[in-house]
Design a protein around this motif. Sequence first.
Motif, PDB file in Angstrom:
ATOM      1  N   ILE A 193      31.739  66.127  45.114  1.00 50.12           N
ATOM      2  CA  ILE A 193      33.077  65.544  45.120  1.00 50.12           C
ATOM      3  C   ILE A 193      33.401  64.960  46.486  1.00 50.12           C
ATOM      4  O   ILE A 193      32.984  65.482  47.528  1.00 50.12           O
ATOM      5  N   ILE A 194      34.145  63.866  46.454  1.00 49.86           N
ATOM      6  CA  ILE A 194      34.845  63.371  47.638  1.00 49.86           C
ATOM      7  C   ILE A 194      36.295  63.766  47.426  1.00 49.86           C
ATOM      8  O   ILE A 194      36.959  63.268  46.528  1.00 49.86           O
ATOM      9  N   SER A 195      36.785  64.674  48.272  1.00 52.30           N
ATOM     10  CA  SER A 195      37.942  65.502  47.937  1.00 52.30           C
ATOM     11  C   SER A 195      39.078  65.405  48.941  1.00 52.30           C
ATOM     12  O   SER A 195      38.856  65.313  50.147  1.00 52.30           O
ATOM     13  N   VAL A 196      40.306  65.506  48.409  1.00 51.58           N
ATOM     14  CA  VAL A 196      41.492  65.680  49.245  1.00 51.58           C
ATOM     15  C   VAL A 196      41.670  67.156  49.598  1.00 51.58           C
ATOM     16  O   VAL A 196      41.982  67.500  50.736  1.00 51.58           O
ATOM     17  N   THR A 197      41.436  68.042  48.625  1.00 52.76           N
ATOM     18  CA  THR A 197      41.616  69.475  48.865  1.00 52.76           C
ATOM     19  C   THR A 197      40.754  69.980  50.008  1.00 52.76           C
ATOM     20  O   THR A 197      41.148  70.900  50.737  1.00 52.76           O
ATOM     21  N   VAL A 198      39.585  69.391  50.202  1.00 53.26           N
ATOM     22  CA  VAL A 198      38.709  69.815  51.302  1.00 53.26           C
ATOM     23  C   VAL A 198      39.416  69.684  52.654  1.00 53.26           C
ATOM     24  O   VAL A 198      39.109  70.417  53.591  1.00 53.26           O
ATOM     25  N   ASN A 199      40.384  68.794  52.763  1.00 55.16           N
ATOM     26  CA  ASN A 199      41.132  68.667  54.018  1.00 55.16           C
ATOM     27  C   ASN A 199      41.737  69.988  54.455  1.00 55.16           C
ATOM     28  O   ASN A 199      41.781  70.276  55.661  1.00 55.16           O
ATOM     29  N   VAL A 200      42.225  70.790  53.514  1.00 55.24           N
ATOM     30  CA  VAL A 200      42.945  72.013  53.872  1.00 55.24           C
ATOM     31  C   VAL A 200      42.197  73.286  53.501  1.00 55.24           C
ATOM     32  O   VAL A 200      42.505  74.350  54.031  1.00 55.24           O
ATOM     33  N   ALA A 201      41.233  73.202  52.590  1.00 53.72           N
ATOM     34  CA  ALA A 201      40.480  74.386  52.160  1.00 53.72           C
ATOM     35  C   ALA A 201      38.988  74.090  52.147  1.00 53.72           C
ATOM     36  O   ALA A 201      38.318  74.209  51.123  1.00 53.72           O
ATOM     37  N   PRO A 202      38.417  73.714  53.296  1.00 56.96           N
ATOM     38  CA  PRO A 202      37.016  73.284  53.306  1.00 56.96           C
ATOM     39  C   PRO A 202      36.024  74.381  52.952  1.00 56.96           C
ATOM     40  O   PRO A 202      35.042  74.131  52.245  1.00 56.96           O
ATOM     41  N   LYS A 203      36.267  75.600  53.424  1.00 60.29           N
ATOM     42  CA  LYS A 203      35.313  76.680  53.140  1.00 60.29           C
ATOM     43  C   LYS A 203      35.298  77.013  51.660  1.00 60.29           C
ATOM     44  O   LYS A 203      34.226  77.164  51.049  1.00 60.29           O
ATOM     45  N   ALA A 204      36.468  77.137  51.059  1.00 61.14           N
ATOM     46  CA  ALA A 204      36.547  77.446  49.632  1.00 61.14           C
ATOM     47  C   ALA A 204      35.908  76.358  48.790  1.00 61.14           C
ATOM     48  O   ALA A 204      35.187  76.644  47.817  1.00 61.14           O
ATOM     49  N   MET A 205      36.151  75.103  49.152  1.00 57.40           N
ATOM     50  CA  MET A 205      35.570  73.992  48.388  1.00 57.40           C
ATOM     51  C   MET A 205      34.057  73.958  48.541  1.00 57.40           C
ATOM     52  O   MET A 205      33.330  73.680  47.576  1.00 57.40           O
ATOM     53  N   ARG A 206      33.544  74.243  49.729  1.00 55.81           N
ATOM     54  CA  ARG A 206      32.090  74.267  49.915  1.00 55.81           C
ATOM     55  C   ARG A 206      31.472  75.373  49.057  1.00 55.81           C
ATOM     56  O   ARG A 206      30.446  75.164  48.385  1.00 55.81           O
ATOM     57  N   GLU A 207      32.094  76.541  49.070  1.00 58.22           N
ATOM     58  CA  GLU A 207      31.550  77.655  48.294  1.00 58.22           C
ATOM     59  C   GLU A 207      31.621  77.382  46.800  1.00 58.22           C
ATOM     60  O   GLU A 207      30.693  77.716  46.050  1.00 58.22           O
ATOM     61  N   MET A 208      32.713  76.771  46.356  1.00 56.69           N
ATOM     62  CA  MET A 208      32.832  76.424  44.945  1.00 56.69           C
ATOM     63  C   MET A 208      31.777  75.399  44.548  1.00 56.69           C
ATOM     64  O   MET A 208      31.117  75.524  43.503  1.00 56.69           O
ATOM     65  N   CYS A 209      31.585  74.379  45.371  1.00 55.84           N
ATOM     66  CA  CYS A 209      30.580  73.354  45.078  1.00 55.84           C
ATOM     67  C   CYS A 209      29.178  73.944  45.062  1.00 55.84           C
ATOM     68  O   CYS A 209      28.376  73.627  44.172  1.00 55.84           O
ATOM     69  N   ASP A 210      28.881  74.783  46.019  1.00 58.95           N
ATOM     70  CA  ASP A 210      27.563  75.416  46.062  1.00 58.95           C
ATOM     71  C   ASP A 210      27.292  76.172  44.769  1.00 58.95           C
ATOM     72  O   ASP A 210      26.203  76.068  44.179  1.00 58.95           O
ATOM     73  N   ALA A 211      28.279  76.946  44.324  1.00 59.00           N
ATOM     74  CA  ALA A 211      28.103  77.733  43.110  1.00 59.00           C
ATOM     75  C   ALA A 211      27.958  76.830  41.887  1.00 59.00           C
ATOM     76  O   ALA A 211      27.087  77.052  41.031  1.00 59.00           O
ATOM     77  N   ALA A 212      28.794  75.809  41.804  1.00 56.69           N
ATOM     78  CA  ALA A 212      28.732  74.908  40.646  1.00 56.69           C
ATOM     79  C   ALA A 212      27.400  74.181  40.581  1.00 56.69           C
ATOM     80  O   ALA A 212      26.808  74.030  39.503  1.00 56.69           O
ATOM     81  N   LEU A 213      26.906  73.749  41.723  1.00 56.67           N
ATOM     82  CA  LEU A 213      25.666  72.970  41.740  1.00 56.67           C
ATOM     83  C   LEU A 213      24.426  73.825  41.484  1.00 56.67           C
ATOM     84  O   LEU A 213      23.409  73.306  41.031  1.00 56.67           O
ATOM     85  N   ARG A 214      24.537  75.127  41.743  1.00 64.45           N
ATOM     86  CA  ARG A 214      23.387  75.979  41.410  1.00 64.45           C
ATOM     87  C   ARG A 214      23.511  76.571  40.001  1.00 64.45           C
ATOM     88  O   ARG A 214      22.665  77.354  39.573  1.00 64.45           O
ATOM     89  N   GLY A 215      24.582  76.175  39.287  1.00 66.90           N
ATOM     90  CA  GLY A 215      24.744  76.592  37.907  1.00 66.90           C
ATOM     91  C   GLY A 215      25.396  77.937  37.706  1.00 66.90           C
ATOM     92  O   GLY A 215      25.358  78.489  36.599  1.00 66.90           O
ATOM     93  N   ASP A 216      26.042  78.473  38.738  1.00 60.35           N
ATOM     94  CA  ASP A 216      26.713  79.768  38.644  1.00 60.35           C
ATOM     95  C   ASP A 216      28.182  79.527  38.301  1.00 60.35           C
ATOM     96  O   ASP A 216      29.045  79.471  39.177  1.00 60.35           O
ATOM     97  N   ALA A 217      28.449  79.393  37.017  1.00 63.37           N
ATOM     98  CA  ALA A 217      29.785  79.009  36.564  1.00 63.37           C
ATOM     99  C   ALA A 217      30.835  80.052  36.927  1.00 63.37           C
ATOM    100  O   ALA A 217      31.966  79.704  37.303  1.00 63.37           O
ATOM    101  N   MET A 218      30.510  81.327  36.833  1.00 61.56           N
ATOM    102  CA  MET A 218      31.491  82.368  37.120  1.00 61.56           C
ATOM    103  C   MET A 218      31.849  82.402  38.608  1.00 61.56           C
ATOM    104  O   MET A 218      33.020  82.544  38.964  1.00 61.56           O
ATOM    105  N   ALA A 219      30.846  82.246  39.462  1.00 61.83           N
ATOM    106  CA  ALA A 219      31.128  82.224  40.898  1.00 61.83           C
ATOM    107  C   ALA A 219      31.954  81.005  41.276  1.00 61.83           C
ATOM    108  O   ALA A 219      32.862  81.084  42.108  1.00 61.83           O
ATOM    109  N   ALA A 220      31.656  79.866  40.646  1.00 62.29           N
ATOM    110  CA  ALA A 220      32.431  78.652  40.920  1.00 62.29           C
ATOM    111  C   ALA A 220      33.880  78.823  40.474  1.00 62.29           C
ATOM    112  O   ALA A 220      34.809  78.442  41.191  1.00 62.29           O
ATOM    113  N   LEU A 221      34.080  79.408  39.305  1.00 56.19           N
ATOM    114  CA  LEU A 221      35.434  79.645  38.806  1.00 56.19           C
ATOM    115  C   LEU A 221      36.190  80.599  39.732  1.00 56.19           C
ATOM    116  O   LEU A 221      37.360  80.356  40.073  1.00 56.19           O
ATOM    117  N   LYS A 222      35.533  81.663  40.154  1.00 50.98           N
ATOM    118  CA  LYS A 222      36.178  82.645  41.031  1.00 50.98           C
ATOM    119  C   LYS A 222      36.639  82.013  42.329  1.00 50.98           C
ATOM    120  O   LYS A 222      37.718  82.335  42.834  1.00 50.98           O
TER     121      LYS A 222
END
Length: 292
Positions: free
Chosen positions: A202-231
Amino acid sequence: MFTGSIVALVTPMTTEGAVDFEALKRLVEWHIQEGTQGIVAMGTTGESATLETDEHVAVVQAVCDAAAGRVQVIAGNGGSATHRVVALTKALDELPIDGYLTATPAYNKPTQEGLIAHFKAVAAATAKPILLYNVPGRTAVDMKPQTVATLSELPNIVGIKEATGDLARLADLQALVAEDFVLLSGDDATCRAFMAAGGHGIISVTVNVAPKAMREMCDAALRGDAMAALKRDLPIQGLHRSLFIESNPTPAKWALKRLGLLATDTLRLPLVPLTAAGQASVEADLKKAGLI
């Protein structure tokens, strides 16, 4: 090539409305430390529409200098007149950027044939990679999947930021473009589902204020860990909405000031400061996200 959590970076400004280059440098460093994987300088969120060409180039240069090769830098080069976009691209092309984000021309509502001609002209002005940017809510023109497929045949058009928020559009694109064509979300609210369906980031606006959370969510989503991405996504879902409660980047700049990352939330007209109601909404969602 371009993947994961990429910020559509705001452009900090002084109370007088000049670009605050020191604050810009600090933001870039913060993003690198927080794990942001790429920076778009001078996109929509960077208020590119209200900066002069020399300011536009200076901001991109400053981001490149601050990043110092540690993170990818993508320069926004969109515009409504093809010859001006070509000229801007040539002005930016000597900078150490990794590519361009080129929005569809706003206001004049070109046909699909006009879009093809426009992007061919821009692609001919540079050898650097280009990401198409489809954002009908801003530009009043929707670049159709077949048009994207046609443009993907050009060697330096390597992907798209698709900001319709329509997940069916992703499937349409996947059926038409090569596997290595980069598919990035431009809609924070649906980006987790977009990546779960095969998108690359994603090219994101939310990353401006929550970069760590967005990175962790993206990492989980891209490795196929749907539950971790949702959390990781659940606490910031409110921000996906409230950062667009008024015209972007108005809420994002206010949030960055509230977090102490910017001294001012100055915008250039016709954008005006966030209303009291908007501030209350963003404040509540920053609390829900655990950021304040």
